[in-house]
Design a protein around this motif. Structure first.
Motif, mmCIF file in Angstrom:
data_model
loop_
_atom_site.group_PDB
_atom_site.id
_atom_site.type_symbol
_atom_site.label_atom_id
_atom_site.label_comp_id
_atom_site.label_asym_id
_atom_site.label_seq_id
_atom_site.Cartn_x
_atom_site.Cartn_y
_atom_site.Cartn_z
ATOM 1 N N LEU A 114 -67.625 -35.722 32.308
ATOM 2 C CA LEU A 114 -66.547 -35.718 31.330
ATOM 3 C C LEU A 114 -66.790 -34.191 30.737
ATOM 4 C CD1 LEU A 114 -66.021 -38.180 28.863
ATOM 5 C CD2 LEU A 114 -64.224 -37.405 30.432
ATOM 6 N N GLY A 115 -68.008 -33.645 30.588
ATOM 7 C CA GLY A 115 -68.336 -32.172 30.120
ATOM 8 C C GLY A 115 -67.778 -31.143 31.407
ATOM 9 N N THR A 116 -68.038 -31.759 32.650
ATOM 10 C CA THR A 116 -67.544 -30.818 33.849
ATOM 11 C C THR A 116 -65.907 -30.783 33.866
ATOM 12 O OG1 THR A 116 -69.672 -31.283 34.909
ATOM 13 C CG2 THR A 116 -67.842 -30.302 36.017
ATOM 14 N N LEU A 117 -65.398 -31.842 33.799
ATOM 15 C CA LEU A 117 -63.983 -31.801 33.723
ATOM 16 C C LEU A 117 -63.444 -30.906 32.542
ATOM 17 C CD1 LEU A 117 -61.469 -33.308 34.941
ATOM 18 C CD2 LEU A 117 -61.599 -35.035 33.071
ATOM 19 N N PHE A 118 -63.979 -31.142 31.498
ATOM 20 C CA PHE A 118 -63.709 -30.390 30.227
ATOM 21 C C PHE A 118 -63.732 -29.020 30.357
ATOM 22 C CE2 PHE A 118 -64.926 -28.271 26.080
ATOM 23 C CZ PHE A 118 -63.847 -28.344 25.411
ATOM 24 N N ALA A 119 -64.868 -28.492 31.041
ATOM 25 C CA ALA A 119 -64.931 -27.232 31.495
ATOM 26 C C ALA A 119 -63.956 -26.417 32.487
ATOM 27 C CB ALA A 119 -66.511 -26.850 32.120
ATOM 28 N N VAL A 120 -63.812 -27.264 33.451
ATOM 29 C CA VAL A 120 -62.548 -27.132 34.398
ATOM 30 C C VAL A 120 -61.465 -27.036 33.824
ATOM 31 C CG1 VAL A 120 -61.419 -27.963 36.502
ATOM 32 C CG2 VAL A 120 -63.969 -28.042 36.270
ATOM 33 N N LEU A 121 -60.962 -27.938 33.035
ATOM 34 C CA LEU A 121 -59.832 -27.907 31.975
ATOM 35 C C LEU A 121 -59.577 -26.500 31.362
ATOM 36 C CD1 LEU A 121 -59.106 -31.524 31.521
ATOM 37 C CD2 LEU A 121 -58.108 -30.205 33.115
ATOM 38 N N LEU A 122 -60.738 -26.310 30.635
ATOM 39 C CA LEU A 122 -60.571 -25.353 29.713
ATOM 40 C C LEU A 122 -60.610 -23.945 30.461
ATOM 41 C CD1 LEU A 122 -60.989 -24.535 26.882
ATOM 42 C CD2 LEU A 122 -63.403 -24.157 27.313
ATOM 43 N N ALA A 123 -60.973 -23.813 31.705
ATOM 44 C CA ALA A 123 -60.600 -22.707 32.555
ATOM 45 C C ALA A 123 -59.263 -22.536 32.836
ATOM 46 C CB ALA A 123 -61.508 -22.580 33.695
ATOM 47 N N ALA A 124 -58.763 -23.924 33.337
ATOM 48 C CA ALA A 124 -57.422 -23.681 33.589
ATOM 49 C C ALA A 124 -56.253 -23.380 32.748
ATOM 50 C CB ALA A 124 -57.066 -25.154 34.334
ATOM 51 N N PHE A 125 -56.866 -24.287 31.409
ATOM 52 C CA PHE A 125 -55.961 -23.698 30.443
ATOM 53 C C PHE A 125 -55.736 -22.118 30.197
ATOM 54 C CE2 PHE A 125 -55.998 -22.282 25.807
ATOM 55 C CZ PHE A 125 -54.792 -22.623 25.419
ATOM 56 N N PHE A 126 -57.010 -21.390 30.212
ATOM 57 C CA PHE A 126 -56.970 -19.933 29.938
ATOM 58 C C PHE A 126 -56.100 -19.104 31.234
ATOM 59 C CE2 PHE A 126 -60.585 -20.454 26.990
ATOM 60 C CZ PHE A 126 -60.199 -19.869 25.999
ATOM 61 N N ALA A 127 -56.142 -19.875 32.341
ATOM 62 C CA ALA A 127 -55.707 -19.211 33.512
ATOM 63 C C ALA A 127 -54.215 -19.318 33.161
ATOM 64 C CB ALA A 127 -56.149 -19.597 34.827
ATOM 65 N N VAL A 128 -53.502 -20.698 32.904
ATOM 66 C CA VAL A 128 -52.237 -20.859 32.737
ATOM 67 C C VAL A 128 -51.589 -20.098 31.726
ATOM 68 C CG1 VAL A 128 -50.613 -22.669 32.243
ATOM 69 C CG2 VAL A 128 -52.313 -23.112 34.043
ATOM 70 N N PHE A 129 -52.263 -20.184 30.575
ATOM 71 C CA PHE A 129 -51.871 -19.244 29.231
ATOM 72 C C PHE A 129 -51.679 -18.026 29.662
ATOM 73 C CE2 PHE A 129 -52.920 -17.140 25.175
ATOM 74 C CZ PHE A 129 -51.873 -17.520 24.509
ATOM 75 N N TYR A 345 -55.153 -8.985 41.589
ATOM 76 C CA TYR A 345 -54.614 -9.440 40.406
ATOM 77 C C TYR A 345 -54.987 -10.906 40.357
ATOM 78 C CZ TYR A 345 -51.103 -5.616 40.620
ATOM 79 O OH TYR A 345 -50.503 -4.599 40.547
ATOM 80 N N TRP A 346 -55.281 -11.740 41.472
ATOM 81 C CA TRP A 346 -55.658 -13.176 40.883
ATOM 82 C C TRP A 346 -57.215 -13.365 40.696
ATOM 83 C CZ3 TRP A 346 -51.470 -15.301 40.123
ATOM 84 C CH2 TRP A 346 -50.455 -14.978 41.068
ATOM 85 N N VAL A 347 -57.889 -12.202 41.327
ATOM 86 C CA VAL A 347 -59.397 -12.097 40.992
ATOM 87 C C VAL A 347 -59.398 -11.720 39.592
ATOM 88 C CG1 VAL A 347 -61.489 -10.696 41.487
ATOM 89 C CG2 VAL A 347 -60.152 -11.541 43.022
ATOM 90 N N PHE A 348 -58.488 -10.675 38.963
ATOM 91 C CA PHE A 348 -58.643 -10.396 37.580
ATOM 92 C C PHE A 348 -58.349 -11.789 36.667
ATOM 93 C CE2 PHE A 348 -56.107 -8.330 34.171
ATOM 94 C CZ PHE A 348 -57.234 -8.150 33.410
ATOM 95 N N LEU A 349 -57.093 -12.344 37.076
ATOM 96 C CA LEU A 349 -56.825 -13.573 36.285
ATOM 97 C C LEU A 349 -57.931 -14.377 36.409
ATOM 98 C CD1 LEU A 349 -54.256 -15.165 34.747
ATOM 99 C CD2 LEU A 349 -53.900 -16.345 36.997
ATOM 100 N N LEU A 350 -58.706 -14.955 37.311
ATOM 101 C CA LEU A 350 -59.724 -15.791 37.374
ATOM 102 C C LEU A 350 -61.060 -15.239 36.313
ATOM 103 C CD1 LEU A 350 -61.204 -18.405 38.321
ATOM 104 C CD2 LEU A 350 -61.901 -16.962 40.340
ATOM 105 N N HIS A 351 -61.294 -13.974 36.427
ATOM 106 C CA HIS A 351 -62.320 -12.979 35.783
ATOM 107 C C HIS A 351 -61.892 -13.337 34.284
ATOM 108 C CE1 HIS A 351 -65.450 -10.445 34.995
ATOM 109 N NE2 HIS A 351 -64.697 -9.650 34.117
ATOM 110 N N VAL A 352 -60.823 -13.089 33.997
ATOM 111 C CA VAL A 352 -60.466 -13.362 32.542
ATOM 112 C C VAL A 352 -60.606 -14.563 32.114
ATOM 113 C CG1 VAL A 352 -58.603 -12.838 30.666
ATOM 114 C CG2 VAL A 352 -59.208 -11.195 32.412
ATOM 115 N N ALA A 353 -60.194 -15.540 32.860
ATOM 116 C CA ALA A 353 -60.065 -16.814 32.367
ATOM 117 C C ALA A 353 -61.579 -17.753 32.115
ATOM 118 C CB ALA A 353 -59.295 -17.895 33.189
ATOM 119 N N ILE A 354 -62.257 -17.360 33.061
ATOM 120 C CA ILE A 354 -63.889 -17.450 32.971
ATOM 121 C C ILE A 354 -64.566 -16.860 32.090
ATOM 122 C CG2 ILE A 354 -65.906 -17.997 34.426
ATOM 123 C CD1 ILE A 354 -63.744 -19.900 35.478
ATOM 124 N N ALA A 355 -64.410 -15.680 31.858
ATOM 125 C CA ALA A 355 -65.060 -14.892 30.985
ATOM 126 C C ALA A 355 -64.579 -15.372 29.463
ATOM 127 C CB ALA A 355 -64.668 -13.539 30.844
#
Ligand code: SF4
Ligand code: SF4
Length: 395
Positions: A114-129, A345-355
């Protein structure tokens, strides 16, 4: 202090990774071998005893819990394989989860899937946002702050920092109050008069400057590998490089915003690679990638006793740090290529979301020890300072 036995403490600590501590018969070998035990003939045995007899409050209010570097030397020598080094690490995970009242730390440590799923969803949320607020992708130059507006990153970053400060400071305040009560250290002992301020200043320098940033005792005392391991692979060096790299990147990001506020340089303005803030970011990123890469390799190979067992949360944190560093470099490469690549551009999006995710989860993961440890070591250093009068009661 009223000590109520918590019969659930021992099984609870095992959930956080402690070995079978019933095997410990208090022989004292770990104390004899631990480079930090100094004149304290009870460290780290006392912590194990707390767990065995259910002294939860005593365990959580122990400043010594955070002194341990998890070098693993005690575990190597334990005759019953009670693994005291891993016990200390498990107790710190338990402490972080106990100080956190949101339940997120507990979820991350005790429910790995669940913790890993939470971490993945949180990163996805930031990326989509971020993606939802995107602008055009210029093909003439890599205009990353036109794609994801600097204002959007800035405003989201402020919200994230406020949440982190609220959650993180609440946990640290709980720990500091618990240790302070036990040690008889209150506000007046720290700030009351000039002598108190001088003692506190020296303790702060010892805990934050020498121990946390300088890694002085880790380097000098957990040095059994000094004869056999090259300096650039030693644990203290890899740990220090990772810390310095992470702090350097935070500092470079803050400096960049500072220059924009002062009107010296707009965020996103192209600069040469040797521009001081860019250079600082590059060096810090290199350090972070080097440190986390070595840590990952050592954990995969179980290279020494301190990394013989890895909790899923250890991997999550290392993965977030590593991806943050690596995407930072990918972005830098893209920015200096003669033709602007669309993938930048996509590397930037991933970088911002994960950071963003890394910063938001910091109070709930092992990264929290970057704050808990200096605070606990402050009390350790303060206890060494000569003090007049009887201990005061913390209000
Ligand atoms: S060396 Fe092992 S058995 Fe001996 S006191 Fe330490 S943890 Fe217990
Ligand atoms: S892991 Fe190292 S620092 Fe920690 S208690 Fe054991 S010997 Fe001491």
């Amino acid at each position: 202090m009223t000590a109520l036995a918590d019969v659930g403490l021992y099984p609870e600590l095992q959930k956080y990774g402690a070995a079978d501590m019933s095997a410990c018969f208090s022989c004292g070998t770990c104390t004899a071998i631990c480079p930090l035990s100094e004149n304290d003939a009870t460290f780290p045995r006392r912590m194990i005893r707390y767990a065995q007899v259910g002294m939860k409050d005593a365990l959580l209010s122990s400043k010594e819990l955070w002194s341990c570097f998890h070098c693993g030397e005690c575990s190597e020598s334990c005759p019953t394989d009670a693994d005291p080094g891993e016990f200390m690490a498990a107790a710190r995970r338990y402490a972080i989860a106990s100080y956190d009242r949101t339940g997120i730390a507990r979820l991350i440590y005790l429910q790995p899937a669940l913790g890993t799923l939470f971490a993945v969803l949180l990163a996805a949320f930031f990326a989509v946002f971020m993606y939802a607020g995107r602008g055009p992708q210029s093909t003439e130059s890599l205009a990353i702050f036109t794609f994801i507006p600097a204002e959007l990153i800035h405003d989201t970053g402020i919200v994230v920092m406020i949440l982190v400060l609220l959650a993180g400071l609440a946990g640290v305040a709980r720990m500091a109050r618990a240790i302070g009560r036990r040690e008889g250290v209150g506000w007046r002992s720290v700030f009351g008069d000039r002598a108190a301020l001088a003692r506190s200043g020296r303790a702060l320098w010892s805990s934050l400057g020498r121990e946390s940033l300088g890694q002085v005792r880790y380097r000098r005392e957990c040095a059994s590998e000094a004869q056999t391991v090259a300096w650039y692979r030693r644990r203290w060096f890899v740990h220090a490089v990772t810390i310095w790299g992470f702090l350097g990147l935070l500092f470079a990001t803050g400096l960049d915003y500072g220059l924009a506020i002062l009107g010296i340089k707009e965020t996103g303005t192209p600069v040469p690679i040797w521009y001081p803030v860019r250079l600082l970011g590059t060096v810090a990123g290199l350090m972070l990638v080097y440190g986390t890469t070595v840590m990952i390799i050592d954990r995969v190979r179980a290279a020494n006793r301190s990394v013989a067992r890895s909790a899923p949360a250890d991997w999550t944190l290392l993965a977030l740090l590593w991806i943050t560093g690596l995407t930072g470099f990918g972005l830098e490469l893209a920015l200096y290529l003669p033709e602007p690549p669309a993938w930048g551009y996509w590397v930037f999006l991933l970088h911002v979301a994960i950071a963003m995710e890394l910063v938001l989860l910091a109070p709930f993961m092992k990264l929290a020890h970057a704050v808990y440890r200096p605070v606990a070591l402050f009390f350790v250093a303060l206890a060494r300072e000569p003090r007049e009068g009887a201990p005061e009661t913390n209000g």
